[in-house]
Scaffold this active site. Structure first.
Site, PDB file in Angstrom:
ATOM      1  N   SER A   7       0.858  -1.187   0.000  1.00 27.06           N
ATOM      2  CA  SER A   7       0.000   0.000   0.000  1.00 27.06           C
ATOM      3  C   SER A   7       0.887   1.228   0.000  1.00 27.06           C
ATOM      4  CB  SER A   7      -0.887  -0.017   1.242  1.00 27.06           C
ATOM      5  OG  SER A   7      -1.347   1.286   1.508  1.00 27.06           O
ATOM      6  N   HIS A  32      -1.146  -1.377  -4.309  1.00 28.17           N
ATOM      7  CA  HIS A  32      -2.403  -0.995  -3.665  1.00 28.17           C
ATOM      8  C   HIS A  32      -2.384   0.514  -3.466  1.00 28.17           C
ATOM      9  CE1 HIS A  32      -5.818  -1.873  -0.807  1.00 28.17           C
ATOM     10  NE2 HIS A  32      -5.426  -0.729  -0.298  1.00 28.17           N
ATOM     11  N   ASP A  34      -4.355   3.844  -2.174  1.00 27.77           N
ATOM     12  CA  ASP A  34      -5.436   4.309  -1.307  1.00 27.77           C
ATOM     13  C   ASP A  34      -5.901   5.700  -1.703  1.00 27.77           C
ATOM     14  OD1 ASP A  34      -3.646   2.602   1.151  1.00 27.77           O
ATOM     15  OD2 ASP A  34      -5.697   2.108   0.571  1.00 27.77           O
ATOM     16  N   MET A  36      -8.561   8.678  -0.863  1.00 24.79           N
ATOM     17  CA  MET A  36      -9.413   9.159   0.230  1.00 24.79           C
ATOM     18  C   MET A  36      -9.895  10.580  -0.065  1.00 24.79           C
ATOM     19  SD  MET A  36      -7.073   7.800   3.401  1.00 24.79           S
ATOM     20  CE  MET A  36      -6.466   6.112   3.471  1.00 24.79           C
ATOM     21  N   HIS A  65      -8.047   1.526  -4.322  1.00 22.97           N
ATOM     22  CA  HIS A  65      -8.972   1.319  -3.193  1.00 22.97           C
ATOM     23  C   HIS A  65      -9.644   2.659  -2.913  1.00 22.97           C
ATOM     24  CE1 HIS A  65      -9.317   0.458   1.430  1.00 22.97           C
ATOM     25  NE2 HIS A  65     -10.480   0.528   0.845  1.00 22.97           N
ATOM     26  N   MET A  67     -11.813   5.009  -1.083  1.00 23.67           N
ATOM     27  CA  MET A  67     -12.476   5.329   0.189  1.00 23.67           C
ATOM     28  C   MET A  67     -13.091   6.718   0.026  1.00 23.67           C
ATOM     29  SD  MET A  67      -9.439   3.797   2.537  1.00 23.67           S
ATOM     30  CE  MET A  67      -8.300   3.858   1.140  1.00 23.67           C
ATOM     31  N   MET A 137     -11.613  -5.118   5.409  1.00 21.79           N
ATOM     32  CA  MET A 137     -10.766  -4.148   6.096  1.00 21.79           C
ATOM     33  C   MET A 137     -10.442  -4.652   7.509  1.00 21.79           C
ATOM     34  SD  MET A 137     -10.046  -1.816   4.000  1.00 21.79           S
ATOM     35  CE  MET A 137      -9.171  -0.774   5.169  1.00 21.79           C
ATOM     36  N   GLY A 144      -2.695   4.898   7.472  1.00 22.31           N
ATOM     37  CA  GLY A 144      -1.797   3.758   7.577  1.00 22.31           C
ATOM     38  C   GLY A 144      -1.255   3.693   8.995  1.00 22.31           C
ATOM     39  N   ASP A 175      -6.751  -5.803   4.439  1.00 24.30           N
ATOM     40  CA  ASP A 175      -6.046  -4.532   4.369  1.00 24.30           C
ATOM     41  C   ASP A 175      -6.094  -3.783   5.694  1.00 24.30           C
ATOM     42  OD1 ASP A 175      -6.751  -1.431   2.513  1.00 24.30           O
ATOM     43  OD2 ASP A 175      -4.881  -2.160   3.425  1.00 24.30           O
TER      44      ASP A 175
HETATM   45  C1  DX5 Z   1      -6.189   2.322   5.309  1.00 22.37           C
HETATM   46  C2  DX5 Z   1      -5.748   1.840   3.961  1.00 22.37           C
HETATM   47  C3  DX5 Z   1      -4.672   0.788   4.013  1.00 22.37           C
HETATM   48  C4  DX5 Z   1      -3.402   1.262   4.715  1.00 22.37           C
HETATM   49  C5  DX5 Z   1      -2.505   0.085   4.980  1.00 22.37           C
HETATM   50  O1  DX5 Z   1      -7.345   3.052   5.200  1.00 22.37           O
HETATM   51  O2  DX5 Z   1      -6.827   1.356   3.209  1.00 22.37           O
HETATM   52  O3  DX5 Z   1      -4.369   0.337   2.712  1.00 22.37           O
HETATM   53  O4  DX5 Z   1      -2.757   2.196   3.951  1.00 22.37           O
HETATM   54  O5  DX5 Z   1      -1.354   0.520   5.647  1.00 22.37           O
HETATM   55  P1  DX5 Z   1      -0.803  -0.241   6.929  1.00 22.37           P
HETATM   56  O6  DX5 Z   1      -0.321  -1.585   6.425  1.00 22.37           O
HETATM   57  O7  DX5 Z   1       0.314   0.638   7.386  1.00 22.37           O
HETATM   58  O8  DX5 Z   1      -1.901  -0.371   7.903  1.00 22.37           O
HETATM   59 ZN    ZN Z   2      -6.250   0.308   1.327  1.00 27.28          ZN
END
Ligand code: DX5
Ligand code: ZN
Length: 220
Positions: A7, A32, A34, A36, A65, A67, A137, A144, A175
């Site tokens: 990620s 991956h 993210d 947001m 991904h 969000m 999730m 993260g 994840d």
């Molecule tokens: C959180 C994200 C994850 C996150 C994973 O909302 O969807 O993909 O970045 O990072 P780690 O492994 O540090 O939790």
């Molecule tokens: Zn993610």
């Protein structure tokens, strides 16, 4: 052996292209990404233009991904930017889940459905025959570096049992907070793909970190 999806939220954003190239050469199976919007989750990250800019740094499949609220309005932009898999949250799409899944597939991309920790996995059951990937999730999305929530692991088994009953076989990605201590738990619970940020991009050796997540026994 699970597949590994680093990620990039945990990567150095000042040189994201190089980080994507490095982690691809270190043995990753997916990238991956993210996304947001600071509405669906309390954080802002990147949009389709960044996905497009990163596309030339790796041949690996990009998992975007999302969000974000109203993801159905944005899947086309992420598809055109070079995503291979587009994951939308069941909590964000609500009454448009099937249309959104079909919309992603009509764009020639794979559709993933993401389920937050508080959401019962049964809510995804009506779509298990339609989606290409199920994302469970293991943290509340938004950041993260959070702690892994082992209480979500039974969701994977329940989803796999339901898939078996339906005769469908959809890979399950997990994840959030995945690291060397819990990756075997997640794999044993049935996870096919491990998304991980901190445990890969903050590791002294990315290649060794990816190998250990894939096969925890290998590091001994
Ligand atoms: C959180 C994200 C994850 C996150 C994973 O909302 O969807 O993909 O970045 O990072 P780690 O492994 O540090 O939790
Ligand atoms: Zn993610």
């Amino acid at each position: 052996m699970p597949l590994i999806a680093p990620s990039i939220l945990a990567a150095d954003f000042s040189k994201l292209g190089e980080e994507v190239r490095k982690v691809s050469e270190a043995g990753a199976d997916f990238i991956h990404i993210d996304v947001m919007d600071c509405i669906f989750v309390p954080n802002i990250t990147i949009g389709p233009s960044m996905v497009r800019s990163l596309r030339s740094y790796s041949r690996l499949p990009f998992i975007s991904h999302l969000m974000i609220t109203h993801p159905e309005n944005h899947v086309k932009a992420f598809a055109e930017a070079g995503s291979d898999v587009i994951e939308v949250h069941i909590e964000a799409t609500q009454k448009h889940v099937l249309e959104t899944i079909k919309g992603i597939q009509k764009l020639g991309k794979k559709a993933g459905l993401a389920v937050n920790p508080p959401t019962p996995i049964q809510e995804a059951f009506p779509y298990l025959g339609e989606i290409d990937l199920l994302l469970v999730m293991s943290v509340n999305p938004g950041f993260g570096g959070q702690s892994f929530m082992p209480e979500v692991l039974p969701k994977i088994r329940k989803a796999k049992d339901e898939m078996e009953r339906l005769g469908s076989r959809v890979p399950v990605e997990i994840d959030g907070g995945i690291n060397m201590e819990n990756c075997a738990l997640a794999t044993r619970a049935g996870a096919d793909i491990l998304a991980a940020g901190t445990s890969i991009f903050r590791a002294p050796d990315m290649k060794a970190a990816i190998a250990s997540l894939r096969d925890p026994g290998s590091k001994d």
